[in-house]
Design a protein around this motif. Sequence first.
Motif, PDB file in Angstrom:
ATOM      1  N   TYR A  69       0.839  -1.190   0.000  1.00  0.00           N
ATOM      2  CA  TYR A  69       0.000   0.000   0.000  1.00  0.00           C
ATOM      3  C   TYR A  69       0.879   1.247   0.000  1.00  0.00           C
ATOM      4  CZ  TYR A  69      -4.117  -2.786   1.242  1.00  0.00           C
ATOM      5  OH  TYR A  69      -5.147  -3.682   1.252  1.00  0.00           O
ATOM      6  N   GLN A 122     -11.104   6.696   8.561  1.00  0.00           N
ATOM      7  CA  GLN A 122     -10.393   5.984   7.498  1.00  0.00           C
ATOM      8  C   GLN A 122      -9.364   6.943   6.900  1.00  0.00           C
ATOM      9  OE1 GLN A 122     -14.577   3.820   6.341  1.00  0.00           O
ATOM     10  NE2 GLN A 122     -13.067   3.942   4.704  1.00  0.00           N
ATOM     11  N   THR A 126      -5.158   3.705   0.236  1.00  0.00           N
ATOM     12  CA  THR A 126      -5.402   2.343  -0.250  1.00  0.00           C
ATOM     13  C   THR A 126      -4.874   2.038  -1.651  1.00  0.00           C
ATOM     14  OG1 THR A 126      -7.613   3.110  -0.863  1.00  0.00           O
ATOM     15  CG2 THR A 126      -7.407   1.902   1.205  1.00  0.00           C
ATOM     16  N   ASP A 143     -12.710  -5.211  -1.559  1.00  0.00           N
ATOM     17  CA  ASP A 143     -11.838  -4.223  -0.910  1.00  0.00           C
ATOM     18  C   ASP A 143     -12.706  -3.153  -0.251  1.00  0.00           C
ATOM     19  OD1 ASP A 143      -9.329  -5.376  -1.758  1.00  0.00           O
ATOM     20  OD2 ASP A 143      -9.825  -4.674  -3.770  1.00  0.00           O
ATOM     21  N   TYR A 145     -12.699  -2.042   3.577  1.00  0.00           N
ATOM     22  CA  TYR A 145     -11.834  -1.247   4.469  1.00  0.00           C
ATOM     23  C   TYR A 145     -12.537  -0.367   5.499  1.00  0.00           C
ATOM     24  CZ  TYR A 145      -8.223  -2.335   0.960  1.00  0.00           C
ATOM     25  OH  TYR A 145      -7.374  -2.960   0.102  1.00  0.00           O
ATOM     26  N   ASP A 235     -10.339   5.423   1.662  1.00  0.00           N
ATOM     27  CA  ASP A 235      -9.187   5.067   2.470  1.00  0.00           C
ATOM     28  C   ASP A 235      -9.578   4.027   3.526  1.00  0.00           C
ATOM     29  OD1 ASP A 235      -7.386   6.592   1.089  1.00  0.00           O
ATOM     30  OD2 ASP A 235      -7.533   8.324   2.417  1.00  0.00           O
ATOM     31  N   ALA A 236      -8.607   3.557   4.278  1.00  0.00           N
ATOM     32  CA  ALA A 236      -8.798   2.454   5.214  1.00  0.00           C
ATOM     33  C   ALA A 236      -8.628   2.928   6.649  1.00  0.00           C
ATOM     34  CB  ALA A 236      -7.805   1.329   4.920  1.00  0.00           C
TER      35      ALA A 236
END
Length: 237
Positions: A69, A122, A126, A143, A145, A235-236
């Motif tokens: 990442y 988050q 990613t 995916d 997240y 985003d994660a």
Amino acid sequence: MNEMTRDRIGSLDWEKHSRELDAYGCTILEKLIDPDTCRALIAHYDDPDAFRSHIHMARHGFGRGEYKYFAYPLPDIIADLRQSLYLPLAEIANRWNRAMGLDRHFPGDHAWFAVECHGAGQTRPTPLLLRYGMGDYNCLHQDVYGDCVFPLQVAILLSDPETDFGGGEFVLTEQRPRMQSRAEVVPLMQGDAVIFPVHHRPVAGTRGTYRVNMRHGVSRLRAGTRHTLGIIFHDAK
């Protein structure tokens, strides 16, 4: 990303790509980036300062192979691709949400969507580079997240299937209610991008529109080495 690539994204036939996403759950942007840019992106893989984490897939039961990442700030080309692709995809995502009766509207600018992600906790980027060797594969997955999810994502094939690797096809599966799953094998050449759903998409049925579950993966590599750039817009945690 150079101005020519940015202009090309804006000039694509997005009505056509929208129709293909509706019909098949994926669409291909042919030769989105040139071979020199592909090689420059592959070269990032050996730069430890460019990434926030390194995942060996077998350790987690994800398949075989590895990926990294990117860290913020993203390389300019990846940040530009993420921003430029987001705008037309946000229009499709909002239309899909209306069709599925979901009360979720995505802003027209990726920077505003990033603010929403960060407000939800988050904050980790990613976008990622994936590398597969002979015998490697990626299990079917989604995916997600976190709770803040943009419903479309992009994968760009950086290696040349004619010279760099064999096998390693991109695969999508679709599970409709009360029906057997459908598979879609997506043929990609170097620099091609495939757009596909993160987790579900709308499908018109005899009783109205319903939501189908989607997963994606990569089949077993039979020779060589395969690199892919993944662009995920949320985003994660």
